[in-house]
Design an enzyme around this catalytic site. Sequence first.
Site, PDB file in Angstrom:
ATOM      1  N   SER A  13       0.810  -1.218   0.000  1.00  0.00           N
ATOM      2  CA  SER A  13       0.000   0.000   0.000  1.00  0.00           C
ATOM      3  C   SER A  13       0.845   1.270   0.000  1.00  0.00           C
ATOM      4  CB  SER A  13      -0.919   0.002   1.228  1.00  0.00           C
ATOM      5  OG  SER A  13      -0.161  -0.107   2.429  1.00  0.00           O
ATOM      6  N   GLY A  14       2.020   1.214  -0.645  1.00  0.00           N
ATOM      7  CA  GLY A  14       2.826   2.410  -0.809  1.00  0.00           C
ATOM      8  C   GLY A  14       2.469   3.139  -2.091  1.00  0.00           C
ATOM      9  N   LYS A  35       0.147  -4.725   5.538  1.00  0.00           N
ATOM     10  CA  LYS A  35       0.568  -5.512   6.704  1.00  0.00           C
ATOM     11  C   LYS A  35       0.209  -4.827   8.014  1.00  0.00           C
ATOM     12  CE  LYS A  35       4.759  -7.307   6.565  1.00  0.00           C
ATOM     13  NZ  LYS A  35       6.207  -7.465   6.248  1.00  0.00           N
ATOM     14  N   SER A  42       7.568   2.125   3.382  1.00  0.00           N
ATOM     15  CA  SER A  42       8.721   2.961   3.066  1.00  0.00           C
ATOM     16  C   SER A  42       8.336   4.299   2.455  1.00  0.00           C
ATOM     17  CB  SER A  42       9.662   2.205   2.120  1.00  0.00           C
ATOM     18  OG  SER A  42      10.260   1.106   2.769  1.00  0.00           O
ATOM     19  N   THR A  43       7.255   4.338   1.656  1.00  0.00           N
ATOM     20  CA  THR A  43       6.858   5.615   1.050  1.00  0.00           C
ATOM     21  C   THR A  43       6.631   6.676   2.109  1.00  0.00           C
ATOM     22  OG1 THR A  43       5.852   4.539  -0.878  1.00  0.00           O
ATOM     23  CG2 THR A  43       5.114   6.765  -0.361  1.00  0.00           C
ATOM     24  N   GLN A  47      12.010  11.011   2.387  1.00  0.00           N
ATOM     25  CA  GLN A  47      12.174  12.428   2.685  1.00  0.00           C
ATOM     26  C   GLN A  47      12.453  13.268   1.442  1.00  0.00           C
ATOM     27  OE1 GLN A  47      15.345  12.439   5.549  1.00  0.00           O
ATOM     28  NE2 GLN A  47      14.037  11.849   7.252  1.00  0.00           N
ATOM     29  N   GLY A  49      12.502  13.415  -2.303  1.00  0.00           N
ATOM     30  CA  GLY A  49      11.587  13.932  -3.302  1.00  0.00           C
ATOM     31  C   GLY A  49      11.472  13.023  -4.502  1.00  0.00           C
ATOM     32  N   ASP A 219       8.846  -9.488   1.263  1.00  0.00           N
ATOM     33  CA  ASP A 219       7.764 -10.472   1.101  1.00  0.00           C
ATOM     34  C   ASP A 219       7.439 -10.767  -0.361  1.00  0.00           C
ATOM     35  OD1 ASP A 219       7.649 -10.287   3.865  1.00  0.00           O
ATOM     36  OD2 ASP A 219       5.978  -8.883   3.850  1.00  0.00           O
ATOM     37  N   HIS A 240      22.239   3.692   2.316  1.00  0.00           N
ATOM     38  CA  HIS A 240      22.168   5.151   2.378  1.00  0.00           C
ATOM     39  C   HIS A 240      23.316   5.640   3.247  1.00  0.00           C
ATOM     40  CE1 HIS A 240      20.766   9.236   2.823  1.00  0.00           C
ATOM     41  NE2 HIS A 240      19.823   8.995   1.931  1.00  0.00           N
ATOM     42  N   HIS A 347      19.296   0.513   2.681  1.00  0.00           N
ATOM     43  CA  HIS A 347      18.253   1.490   2.343  1.00  0.00           C
ATOM     44  C   HIS A 347      17.341   1.058   1.206  1.00  0.00           C
ATOM     45  CE1 HIS A 347      16.399   5.407   1.994  1.00  0.00           C
ATOM     46  NE2 HIS A 347      16.839   5.573   0.766  1.00  0.00           N
TER      47      HIS A 347
END
Length: 540
Positions: A13-14, A35, A42-43, A47, A49, A219, A240, A347
């Site tokens: 669901s990102g 989940k 992660s979305t 930060q 852009g 997953d 990162h 990352h």
Amino acid sequence: MQNRLFDVLVIGSGAAGLSLALRLPASTQIAIVAKRELAEGSTLYAQGGISAVMDENDSLESHVQDTLVSGAGLCNEDAVRLVVESGPRNVHWLMEQGVSFTEQPATGSSGYHLTREGGHSHRRVIHAADATGKAVETSLEQKARNSPNISLLENHIAIDLITRNKHHPGSSPRCQGAYLLDLLQDKVRAISARCVVMATGGSSKAYLYTSNPDVATGDGIAMAWRAGCRVANMEFIQFHPTCLYHPKAKSFLISEAVRGEGGQLKLANGRRFMDSYDERGELAPRDIVARAIDHEMKRRGLDNVFLDISHQPADFIRSHFPTIYARCMELGIDMTRDPVPVVPAAHYTCGGILTDMDACTDLPGLYAVGETAYTGLHGANRMASNSLLECLVFGERAAAHINRNLEATPMPSPLPEWDESRVTDSDEEVVVAHNWDELRRFMWDYVGIVRSNKRLERASRRIRLLNHEIREYYSNFRVSNDLLELRNLADVAELIIRSAMRRRESRGLHYNMDFPNRDPQQKHPTILIPDTYTPRSGAS
């Protein structure tokens, strides 16, 4: 809900999953699986852009070339051009969905503030202050919650895909749905769908230190692999360079935009070091910066290095990085006055489920979008802020392909119920926790930023033993969230190790001390083929 038929089942669901679902016609019956709560992923925590050519002084060709250079010779140029050319249109689509980007006409002709990040030759990263992902996720979430054709299955974790050939021997392979564990009711459900979309994100929780939220456990990659899909380039894990180093700052990222706006990497004595590694200094691609930090920390015995932007005006820092500034202040770090302690952390997963330009996988009926997919865009290293762009572009492409073919897509066969007749409740949950810790630690130590043949061989031996133990445990006890995530992480870790052992050179994010140079003969993706793979024939 049991055995309810949907047109499209989106697992994840990102930005990738939500944008795909919102681009399908209102007549399409869609289920979105999350989940945790719908926004968690992660979305939400991204930060920096979205990179897109929005300024008349920039060009599509420049964005293409920057991406190809960052990808270290392994990008699929067709995919790069497709994504770059689709960038401005997809940013405008986000604006139509209610996403508000930071405005500041002085930095470009677009009317929006455009920042510059590592690997980019121009300012082309459009953003919502330093919380772009949150702005995107919350806007798309609100749209999804208000769409009557979208059913939301929050607090559900997918167990495995359901394929026609597995339950109907002799039939051709096709994805027909998935088994889901309802975490609130502790009940397994079989959900039917004419099409299934993997949008589950990456697998950085395979490592001890990561910028990712807890749900990033690979997953989708693991489930698609078990269902017979090829995966590619799993050795390329992006670390990162700048995660906040503080005992109370779990997984908090210091955006690359801080370096884009002049932030300098320094040792404790205030000395800069990046110019010794790359002429681009702090604006070198992430793989170079992360290795430089790792090298300085290891050779000097340091716990961290520092990122210093205190030379910029305090008002500039607070207005451009309000989220980062506030979090640092909570921990007693005033970034307008003091350098911020940082370390590299796992990352982004540059590899994933192999797809074509319409997000189709090897398994008919199954699509993959976002970080869980390998499209060829990133090659051996993802350039900063190309990830959200990829989510949007391939979400759009997959939605168009599904819509064109849905009417001709066959209805699923009746699904078998989940069988728990031969399992019991676990009497030793500590096994799961112990194996989880062991996995993440040896992945960090042996398959991290810098690798060697010996380290990879050690990791290979350990993952074989661990996977044997996990499969035995999975066969005997009822499933739980922790067990399912561990099973998926172990499968993905094995794919990462196998891929890293096959690439006998150093390129992009993969650095092997025994093969420190790039080999022109290895300018091709690493593709792993499962035993259950069947070459795809015909249309979806």
